[in-house]
Design an enzyme around this catalytic site. Structure first.
Site, PDB file in Angstrom:
ATOM      1  CG  ASN A   6      39.587  37.370  39.357  1.00 36.37           C
ATOM      2  OD1 ASN A   6      38.426  37.771  39.239  1.00 36.37           O
ATOM      3  ND2 ASN A   6      40.645  38.130  39.125  1.00 36.37           N
ATOM      4  CD1 TRP A   7      35.199  32.418  37.941  1.00 37.00           C
ATOM      5  CD2 TRP A   7      33.011  32.597  37.553  1.00 37.00           C
ATOM      6  NE1 TRP A   7      34.638  31.175  38.097  1.00 37.00           N
ATOM      7  CE2 TRP A   7      33.292  31.265  37.867  1.00 37.00           C
ATOM      8  CE3 TRP A   7      31.686  32.966  37.281  1.00 37.00           C
ATOM      9  CZ2 TRP A   7      32.306  30.275  37.897  1.00 37.00           C
ATOM     10  CZ3 TRP A   7      30.696  31.991  37.316  1.00 37.00           C
ATOM     11  CH2 TRP A   7      31.006  30.652  37.621  1.00 37.00           C
ATOM     12  CE  LYS A   8      41.385  38.029  35.637  1.00 33.41           C
ATOM     13  NZ  LYS A   8      42.596  38.237  34.871  1.00 33.41           N
ATOM     14  CD  GLU A  94      42.556  41.843  34.932  1.00 33.78           C
ATOM     15  OE1 GLU A  94      41.446  41.580  35.433  1.00 33.78           O
ATOM     16  OE2 GLU A  94      43.273  40.985  34.382  1.00 33.78           O
ATOM     17  N   GLY A 168      46.727  36.311  32.009  1.00 39.18           N
ATOM     18  CA  GLY A 168      45.983  36.162  30.758  1.00 39.18           C
ATOM     19  C   GLY A 168      46.861  36.033  29.518  1.00 39.18           C
ATOM     20  CB  SER A 206      49.268  32.081  32.568  1.00 44.87           C
ATOM     21  OG  SER A 206      48.964  33.235  31.790  1.00 44.87           O
ATOM     22  N   GLY A 227      42.509  32.885  36.956  1.00 49.03           N
ATOM     23  CA  GLY A 227      41.558  33.672  36.174  1.00 49.03           C
ATOM     24  C   GLY A 227      40.858  32.794  35.148  1.00 49.03           C
ATOM     25  N   GLY A 228      41.327  32.857  33.913  1.00 49.16           N
ATOM     26  CA  GLY A 228      40.676  32.169  32.795  1.00 49.16           C
ATOM     27  C   GLY A 228      40.296  30.717  33.074  1.00 49.16           C
TER      28      GLY A 228
END
Ligand code: PGA
Length: 251
Positions: A6-8, A94, A168, A206, A227-228
């Site tokens: 998920n690159w957001k 989010e 995150g 995470s 994510g990150g």
């Protein structure tokens, strides 16, 4: 196993170099591990084109529940499907927080995704206060009840358990806590759809190359929503290779 990135709101539509590197390295990952990357919507079309004839598939990060109409700034699941994407994340915490999305809205989005032929990745997870109050299990069950309509097709459904406090932050639940919640999600899915449905349940929050093996090896964890660490091809592929290693150890 399914490893989804998920690159957001990250990435530059003019620079697909990391994505291209993921596509190039995807064949290193065992075919039993599906790879999905969810870039921002403005990169969907190009990403799909770049991933043609690759085992890696593309997804979006959200959709509206309507097929078309007066919804400024929104994208329908049909539009996402027409870009060649195959998945859409719905109900990410989010979105629930920033855009006030309720379980009811998430439920309609999941149905819309399936109407358009997409697989819906439905996110659920408790806040830190809810966990501290001992309510994690209750919260997750109530989100499942509210976000997964009876009409949902289990064949195009993925659940992502993402404790909000782990997203995150570099913090993760203990493997025992992950096992407990994934166990109850699995029981809920078995009750709703039957034991043969095989809806994948991902862990998110995470996930990094350094902890992926440990988290993916937990019972009832069928992959990760990352994510990150999904922004860098080497990290994303390292996580996918950890999934490969877990599968090999299970075989
Ligand atoms: P993170 O995000 O891996 O950066 O914690 C996970 C997510 O929000 O899906």
């Amino acid at each position: 196993m399914l490893i989804a990135g998920n690159w957001k709101m990250n990435g530059d539509p003019r620079d697909l170099s990391e994505f291209t590197r993921m596509v190039a390295r995807a064949p290193e990952v065992r075919s039993a591990v599906a790879l999905v990357v969810c870039p921002p919507a403005v990169m969907l079309q190009k990403s799909v084109e770049r991933a043609t004839v690759s085992p890696l598939t593309v997804g979006a990060q959200d959709c509206h529940f309507a097929a078309s109409g007066a919804h400024t700034g929104d994208l329908s699941a049909e539009m996402i499907a027409s870009c060649g994407a195959e998945y859409v994340i719905v109900g990410h915490s989010e979105r629930r927080t920033d855009h006030g999305e309720t379980d009811e809205i998430v439920s309609r989005k999941a149905l819309a995704a399936q109407r358009a032929g997409l697989t819906a990745i439905v996110c659920i997870g408790e806040t830190e206060a809810q966990r501290d109050a001992g309510e994690a299990d209750q919260v997750v069950t109530s989100q499942l009840n509210g976000s997964i309509a009876d009409a949902v097709d289990p064949g195009r459904l993925v659940i992502a358990y993402e404790p909000v406090w782990a997203i995150g932050t570099g913090r993760t639940p203990s493997t025992a806590d992950v096992a407990a919640i994934h166990g109850s999600i699995r029981r809920w899915l078995d009750d709703r759809f039957g034991t043969v449905a095989g809806v994948p349940v991902l862990y998110g929050g995470s996930v990094k190359p350094g902890n992926a093996h440990e988290l993916l090896a937990v019972e009832n964890v069928d992959g990760a929503l990352v994510g990150g660490a999904s922004l860098k091809a080497d990290d994303f592929i390292a996580i996918a290779l950890a999934a490969t290693a877990v599968l090999e150890a299970r075989a």
